[in-house]
Design an enzyme around this catalytic site. Sequence first.
Site, PDB file in Angstrom:
ATOM      1  N   ALA A 114      -0.491  18.948  30.775  1.00 45.67           N
ATOM      2  CA  ALA A 114       0.530  19.553  31.391  1.00 45.67           C
ATOM      3  C   ALA A 114       0.936  20.695  30.876  1.00 45.67           C
ATOM      4  CB  ALA A 114       1.633  18.493  31.535  1.00 45.67           C
ATOM      5  N   SER A 171      -0.077  14.248  29.132  1.00 46.26           N
ATOM      6  CA  SER A 171       1.027  13.920  29.525  1.00 46.26           C
ATOM      7  C   SER A 171       1.290  13.642  30.945  1.00 46.26           C
ATOM      8  CB  SER A 171       2.235  15.049  29.364  1.00 46.26           C
ATOM      9  OG  SER A 171       2.711  14.888  28.178  1.00 46.26           O
ATOM     10  N   HIS A 206      11.554  17.286  29.274  1.00 41.98           N
ATOM     11  CA  HIS A 206      10.213  16.752  29.382  1.00 41.98           C
ATOM     12  C   HIS A 206      10.193  15.629  30.534  1.00 41.98           C
ATOM     13  CE1 HIS A 206       6.297  14.884  27.848  1.00 41.98           C
ATOM     14  NE2 HIS A 206       7.030  13.691  27.859  1.00 41.98           N
ATOM     15  N   HIS A 262       2.311   9.041  26.867  1.00 36.47           N
ATOM     16  CA  HIS A 262       0.866   8.882  26.046  1.00 36.47           C
ATOM     17  C   HIS A 262       0.829   7.507  25.356  1.00 36.47           C
ATOM     18  CE1 HIS A 262      -0.088  13.223  25.655  1.00 36.47           C
ATOM     19  NE2 HIS A 262       0.924  13.572  25.943  1.00 36.47           N
ATOM     20  N   TYR A 311       2.458  19.616  16.946  1.00 31.55           N
ATOM     21  CA  TYR A 311       3.937  19.441  16.655  1.00 31.55           C
ATOM     22  C   TYR A 311       4.326  18.049  16.095  1.00 31.55           C
ATOM     23  CZ  TYR A 311       4.167  17.461  21.297  1.00 31.55           C
ATOM     24  OH  TYR A 311       3.928  16.648  22.437  1.00 31.55           O
ATOM     25  N   GLU A 312       3.288  17.023  16.475  1.00 33.74           N
ATOM     26  CA  GLU A 312       4.076  15.683  15.578  1.00 33.74           C
ATOM     27  C   GLU A 312       3.670  15.732  14.303  1.00 33.74           C
ATOM     28  OE1 GLU A 312       2.710  12.471  18.620  1.00 33.74           O
ATOM     29  OE2 GLU A 312       1.243  14.051  19.040  1.00 33.74           O
ATOM     30  N   HIS A 367      -0.942  15.939  18.637  1.00 34.29           N
ATOM     31  CA  HIS A 367      -0.433  17.318  19.074  1.00 34.29           C
ATOM     32  C   HIS A 367      -0.005  17.787  17.300  1.00 34.29           C
ATOM     33  CE1 HIS A 367       0.626  15.678  22.591  1.00 34.29           C
ATOM     34  NE2 HIS A 367       0.305  16.695  23.288  1.00 34.29           N
ATOM     35  N   ASN A 416       6.065  23.077  35.636  1.00 37.96           N
ATOM     36  CA  ASN A 416       7.202  23.506  35.869  1.00 37.96           C
ATOM     37  C   ASN A 416       7.192  24.908  35.773  1.00 37.96           C
ATOM     38  OD1 ASN A 416       6.661  22.424  32.787  1.00 37.96           O
ATOM     39  ND2 ASN A 416       7.831  24.468  32.360  1.00 37.96           N
ATOM     40  N   MET A 433       1.151  23.130  24.747  1.00 36.70           N
ATOM     41  CA  MET A 433       1.244  22.645  23.345  1.00 36.70           C
ATOM     42  C   MET A 433       0.019  21.866  22.781  1.00 36.70           C
ATOM     43  SD  MET A 433       5.123  21.640  23.438  1.00 36.70           S
ATOM     44  CE  MET A 433       6.535  22.424  24.362  1.00 36.70           C
ATOM     45  N   SER A 434      -1.090  22.106  23.624  1.00 36.86           N
ATOM     46  CA  SER A 434      -2.355  21.353  23.324  1.00 36.86           C
ATOM     47  C   SER A 434      -3.418  21.874  23.622  1.00 36.86           C
ATOM     48  CB  SER A 434      -2.201  19.920  23.972  1.00 36.86           C
ATOM     49  OG  SER A 434      -2.485  20.347  25.514  1.00 36.86           O
TER      50      SER A 434
END
Length: 270
Positions: free
Chosen positions: A113, A30, A244, A61, A85-86, A83, A233, A209-210
């Site tokens: 990220a 990201s 995001h 992306h 989650y997609e 990902h 963050n 998440m990756s």
Amino acid sequence: MSLMSKIKETQAFLNTKGITEPDFGLILGSGLGELASEIENAVVVDYAEIPNWGRSTVVGHAGKLVYGDLAGRKVMALQGRFHFYEGNPMEVVTFPVRVMRALGCKGVIVTNAAGGIGYGPGTLMAITDHINLTGQNPLIGENLEEFGPRFPDMSDAYTADYRQIANKVATSLGIKLEGGVYLGVTGPTYETPAEIRAFKTMGADAVGMSTVPEVIVAAHSGMKVLGISAITNFAAGFQFELNHAEVVEVTERIKENFKGLVKAILAELP
Ligand code: HPA
């Protein structure tokens, strides 16, 4: 079609585009995709054109494969990853890494990220190890013996040699590079404060998440790996609200250091 046939088909397609002998793979997370625009003699292929390839749907992306010369090395860069989650199966999430290996990449630099547990926004962190809390493993299913063993060792998944080089290069550039454990979840929710407290106890320094699926597949096939997290963050519970936009904004701020660091590392990798 079997996974092996898909890999071969995609490899043959990329060969026809002139993508023949990358030495290193580059997976750009990201907000970090801009580095690919510095690749010289570039062959750019839209993900939509590539057979058996996933589709990138996340803001920040781009969805392009860029092959060419960076810091004097032949690289194959992914501007945008897939990902879980997609809704992509793990086979799709990790397919590009399989193809990198099939094309001859000996190493891969995986970037992301991530939320910091201890580390704050703007930190660059070399991943020393990971904790897989995705509840998944991309190697479940038939083992591809051509790539690696059924029960692969993960004790040096984040190659110590690569990390040493990264640390040396960072010092010479005056860039602070921290080190730590990346804990991988599926998302797409950010974590709860209770989860982050638990992850801290488990020894995590960053959460995201990756990366974990891709690194498992890379390590399985004997590829060397350097993982770099851009901490965007403080993880949940350490700050008020997560979004995001902030992730994209902070990567924007640190991307010059990030790009300089990755290029200088590439130049030094054996
Ligand atoms: N949690 C999970 N993934 C992330 C975060 C986070 O706080 N920040 C960027 N990616």
